[in-house]
Design a protein around this motif. Structure first.
Motif, PDB file in Angstrom:
ATOM      1  N   VAL A  58       3.436   9.320  -7.084  1.00 36.77           N
ATOM      2  CA  VAL A  58       4.810   8.909  -7.867  1.00 36.77           C
ATOM      3  C   VAL A  58       5.788   8.854  -6.949  1.00 36.77           C
ATOM      4  CG1 VAL A  58       5.914   9.521  -9.663  1.00 36.77           C
ATOM      5  CG2 VAL A  58       3.683   9.201 -10.011  1.00 36.77           C
ATOM      6  N   ASP A  59       5.985  10.119  -6.059  1.00 31.57           N
ATOM      7  CA  ASP A  59       6.900  10.344  -5.126  1.00 31.57           C
ATOM      8  C   ASP A  59       7.070   9.004  -4.275  1.00 31.57           C
ATOM      9  OD1 ASP A  59       7.664  12.364  -6.313  1.00 31.57           O
ATOM     10  OD2 ASP A  59       6.914  13.828  -4.634  1.00 31.57           O
ATOM     11  N   ASP A  60       5.918   8.356  -3.821  1.00 29.95           N
ATOM     12  CA  ASP A  60       5.794   7.136  -2.968  1.00 29.95           C
ATOM     13  C   ASP A  60       6.735   6.191  -3.802  1.00 29.95           C
ATOM     14  OD1 ASP A  60       4.401   8.646  -0.989  1.00 29.95           O
ATOM     15  OD2 ASP A  60       2.552   7.537  -1.468  1.00 29.95           O
TER      16      ASP A  60
ATOM     17  N   PRO B   6       0.893  -1.187   0.062  1.00 28.12           N
ATOM     18  CA  PRO B   6       0.080  -0.037  -0.150  1.00 28.12           C
ATOM     19  C   PRO B   6       0.850   1.106   0.144  1.00 28.12           C
ATOM     20  CG  PRO B   6      -0.066  -1.013   1.998  1.00 28.12           C
ATOM     21  CD  PRO B   6       0.765  -1.968   1.333  1.00 28.12           C
ATOM     22  N   THR B   7       0.333   2.333  -0.719  1.00 29.68           N
ATOM     23  CA  THR B   7       1.173   3.431  -0.501  1.00 29.68           C
ATOM     24  C   THR B   7       0.747   4.155   0.761  1.00 29.68           C
ATOM     25  OG1 THR B   7      -0.985   4.599  -1.410  1.00 29.68           O
ATOM     26  CG2 THR B   7       0.803   4.081  -3.019  1.00 29.68           C
ATOM     27  N   GLU B   8       1.190   5.422   1.283  1.00 27.32           N
ATOM     28  CA  GLU B   8       1.118   5.773   2.489  1.00 27.32           C
ATOM     29  C   GLU B   8      -0.208   6.285   2.609  1.00 27.32           C
ATOM     30  OE1 GLU B   8       4.356   8.749   2.681  1.00 27.32           O
ATOM     31  OE2 GLU B   8       5.528   7.324   2.313  1.00 27.32           O
ATOM     32  N   ARG B   9      -1.198   6.520   1.696  1.00 26.64           N
ATOM     33  CA  ARG B   9      -2.329   6.951   1.861  1.00 26.64           C
ATOM     34  C   ARG B   9      -3.259   5.442   1.395  1.00 26.64           C
ATOM     35  NH1 ARG B   9      -3.063  12.307  -0.864  1.00 26.64           N
ATOM     36  NH2 ARG B   9      -1.048  11.409  -2.170  1.00 26.64           N
ATOM     37  N   ALA B  10      -4.407   5.575   2.009  1.00 30.58           N
ATOM     38  CA  ALA B  10      -5.130   4.558   1.189  1.00 30.58           C
ATOM     39  C   ALA B  10      -5.700   4.629  -0.406  1.00 30.58           C
ATOM     40  CB  ALA B  10      -6.493   4.532   2.220  1.00 30.58           C
TER      41      ALA B  10
ATOM     42  N   LEU C  74       1.396   0.150  -4.590  1.00 32.40           N
ATOM     43  CA  LEU C  74       2.714  -0.015  -5.158  1.00 32.40           C
ATOM     44  C   LEU C  74       2.664  -1.549  -5.780  1.00 32.40           C
ATOM     45  CD1 LEU C  74       5.345   1.741  -2.973  1.00 32.40           C
ATOM     46  CD2 LEU C  74       3.927   2.831  -4.563  1.00 32.40           C
ATOM     47  N   TRP C  75       3.301  -1.767  -6.856  1.00 37.03           N
ATOM     48  CA  TRP C  75       3.636  -3.363  -7.018  1.00 37.03           C
ATOM     49  C   TRP C  75       5.059  -3.240  -7.720  1.00 37.03           C
ATOM     50  CZ3 TRP C  75       0.236  -0.859 -10.781  1.00 37.03           C
ATOM     51  CH2 TRP C  75       0.711  -0.443 -12.018  1.00 37.03           C
ATOM     52  N   TYR C  76       5.568  -4.565  -7.389  1.00 36.96           N
ATOM     53  CA  TYR C  76       6.869  -5.000  -8.067  1.00 36.96           C
ATOM     54  C   TYR C  76       6.520  -6.483  -8.706  1.00 36.96           C
ATOM     55  CZ  TYR C  76       8.512  -1.062  -5.275  1.00 36.96           C
ATOM     56  OH  TYR C  76       8.715  -0.156  -4.973  1.00 36.96           O
ATOM     57  N   PHE C  77       6.545  -6.384 -10.127  1.00 35.80           N
ATOM     58  CA  PHE C  77       6.204  -7.832 -10.650  1.00 35.80           C
ATOM     59  C   PHE C  77       7.492  -8.260 -11.667  1.00 35.80           C
ATOM     60  CE2 PHE C  77       1.492  -6.687 -11.050  1.00 35.80           C
ATOM     61  CZ  PHE C  77       1.185  -6.777  -9.966  1.00 35.80           C
ATOM     62  N   PRO C  78       7.988  -9.325 -11.180  1.00 36.55           N
ATOM     63  CA  PRO C  78       9.567  -9.793 -11.758  1.00 36.55           C
ATOM     64  C   PRO C  78       9.178 -10.326 -13.205  1.00 36.55           C
ATOM     65  CG  PRO C  78       8.677 -11.523 -10.119  1.00 36.55           C
ATOM     66  CD  PRO C  78       7.917 -10.205 -10.088  1.00 36.55           C
ATOM     67  N   ARG C  79       9.514  -9.824 -14.126  1.00 40.82           N
ATOM     68  CA  ARG C  79       9.341 -10.272 -15.687  1.00 40.82           C
ATOM     69  C   ARG C  79      10.739 -11.362 -15.644  1.00 40.82           C
ATOM     70  NH1 ARG C  79       9.517  -5.651 -20.232  1.00 40.82           N
ATOM     71  NH2 ARG C  79       7.334  -4.688 -20.087  1.00 40.82           N
TER      72      ARG C  79
END
Length: 467
Positions: free
Chosen positions: A255-257, A221-225, A229-234
């Motif tokens: 985007v800064d998050d 989750p970002t700092e607000r609800a 964020l995601w990280y998907f490994p190609r």
């Protein structure tokens, strides 16, 4: 140049295929390929040039990779599947210093979306679909009865009109085509607002060392609800890193998050950014009806995205197939009315639309609960049950697990009670969608009852009305 010559030079060119599809994404390519396989002339109009076509902002995760419509063979797509070892979600909850490992049902893969995009275009071309690149659709043509009969476009500065028996809108979220059609005499869903959509931004990042979580889809989750964020490994070293957030939020703050998180994760030390791209996607229920005489909307243009995960590739492929099947029936009978096209709506609701509508209830709940309470509750839930809720729209927790969850989630019991009541509302809504009407005449009564159920959703969750 004479006045007559000037007039001739500015007269739009006209072409008349059997069907026009606007947009060369997943939905558009599968729809066009299905129609072309039936022997009809199909043109896809794509605003990007031939090199950029298929280059779409996406998380690159594909659920349901084992089952795709036959119009474009899966073997055609498989070279774009860069990681088929992913088998679960990894949900990071920094508020609780917890990481949830969540099993994901069905076959998963991470893809190179641009390569995949080129391959579905090739697959559609293989069966005779004609692609027109650098073509921007500016208007939709309707006859005196309101039936859509074509589109007006600009190709490299030159106007051109495409007359067609059927127009399929695969132009993506907040499709401009829908701003130009008079839907007043049809069932087509116009209860659509920008707040029903999410903005997404992603970077393709090359890291120096293989990541430890190359078999997982990572969410945080970002700092607000408002986002995640995601990280998907190609691959072990090529990561799709991105975020999604509601359009009501300030984009640069979020985007800064992502930027801050990338800077603080040790696995991204020395990483190189290979590509950046953004897009919009629906985080709402599917359109109540996506048909109008001579016209159907598919994919993102019809809300065919899982509103809790943002996954939309498989739904787009099948939505394209179902719309194309009705387009073929219309072409064969020379009847382009809503009654002929209606079965497309039914098949969408039966396959995934009802489930997505139920899942949207949890999106609504998330706007009305405290983010820390929600994260605390998620941290206490069994991973398999959380996965079931995310993908099926409903879940059942046995007595033993209920007791274990209550012990773990002390301090969040009010949120648990709210979630339990919300689940009941989602179940009621799911049951109603499973009785989607069999004809346009039944839609108004069905919507009245659905709207009554939505009122109970808002009362239960305390959320502001979404629709």
């Amino acid at each position: 140049m004479s006045t007559q010559e000037q007039s001739a030079a500015t007269t739009p060119k006209t072409q008349s295929p059997d069907a026009v599809v606007v947009g060369a994404g997943t939905a558009g390519c599968y729809a066009a390929a299905t129609i072309a396989r039936a022997g009809y002339e199909v043109v896809i109009l794509e605003r990007k040039d031939e090199q950029e076509a298929g280059h779409i902002a996406c998380g690159d995760a594909l659920k349901g990779a084992d089952s795709f419509p036959e119009a474009i063979p899966k073997s055609k797509l498989e070279p774009a599947f860069t990681n088929t070892d992913v088998d679960h979600g990894r949900f990071e909850i920094p508020q609780e210093d917890t990481v949830l490992e969540i099993p994901v049902p069905g076959e998963l893969a991470v893809i190179d979306r641009w390569e995949y995009g080129r391959r579905i275009i090739d697959g559609a071309e293989d069966v005779g679909v004609d692609f027109r690149y650098d073509t921007v659709v500016k208007n939709v043509v309707q006859n005196d009865d309101g039936r859509v009969t074509g589109v007006e476009a600009i190709r490299k500065g030159d106007p051109i009109t495409y007359e067609a028996n059927i127009v399929i809108d695969a132009a993506g979220s907040l499709s401009v085509l829908q701003d130009n059609v008079d839907f007043s005499e049809s069932t087509f869903d116009t209860n659509v607002d920008y707040s029903h959509f999410c903005s997404a931004y992603r970077e393709i990042v090359e890291v120096e060392e293989p990541v430890e979580w190359d078999d997982a889809l990572v969410f945080k989750p970002t700092e607000r609800a408002a986002g995640y964020l995601w990280y998907f490994p190609r691959t072990e070293t090529e990561i799709n890193a991105g975020l999604g957030f509601q359009m009501t939020e300030e984009p640069m703050q979020l985007v800064d998050d992502l930027k801050r998180d990338l800077e603080t994760r040790p696995e991204f030390d020395g990483a190189e950014v290979e590509d950046k791209l953004g897009a919009a996607l629906p985080t709402r229920r599917p359109y109540d009806s996506a048909v109008h005489p001579g016209y159907m909307a598919i994919g993102d243009a019809a809300g065919h995205v899982n509103p809790t995960t943002g996954g939309g590739i498989a739904g787009a492929a099948y939505g394209g197939k179902y719309a194309a099947e009705r387009a073929i029936e219309a072409l064969e009978t020379d009847d382009y009315g809503e009654d002929v096209l209606w079965e497309y709506n039914q098949k969408v609701m039966d396959h995934f639309g009802a489930r997505y509508a139920a899942l949207d209830v949890y999106n609504i709940l998330s706007t009305a609960v405290d983010v820390d309470d929600l994260m605390g509750l998620l941290a206490a839930m069994p991973g398999d049950k959380l996965a079931e809720a995310l993908y099926s729209g409903s879940t059942d927790i046995g007595l033993k697990l209920k007791l274990e969850s209550l012990v773990k989630s002390r301090g969040h019991w009010g949120t648990i009670w709210n979630l339990y009541k919300t689940k009941r509302r989602a179940d009621e809504l799911l049951a109603h969608y499973e009785n989607y009407p069999t004809s346009p005449e039944g839609l108004a009564g069905w919507q009245d009852r659905r709207d009554e159920l939505m009122e109970t959703v808002y009362e239960t969750t305390g959320a502001d009305p979404k629709y």
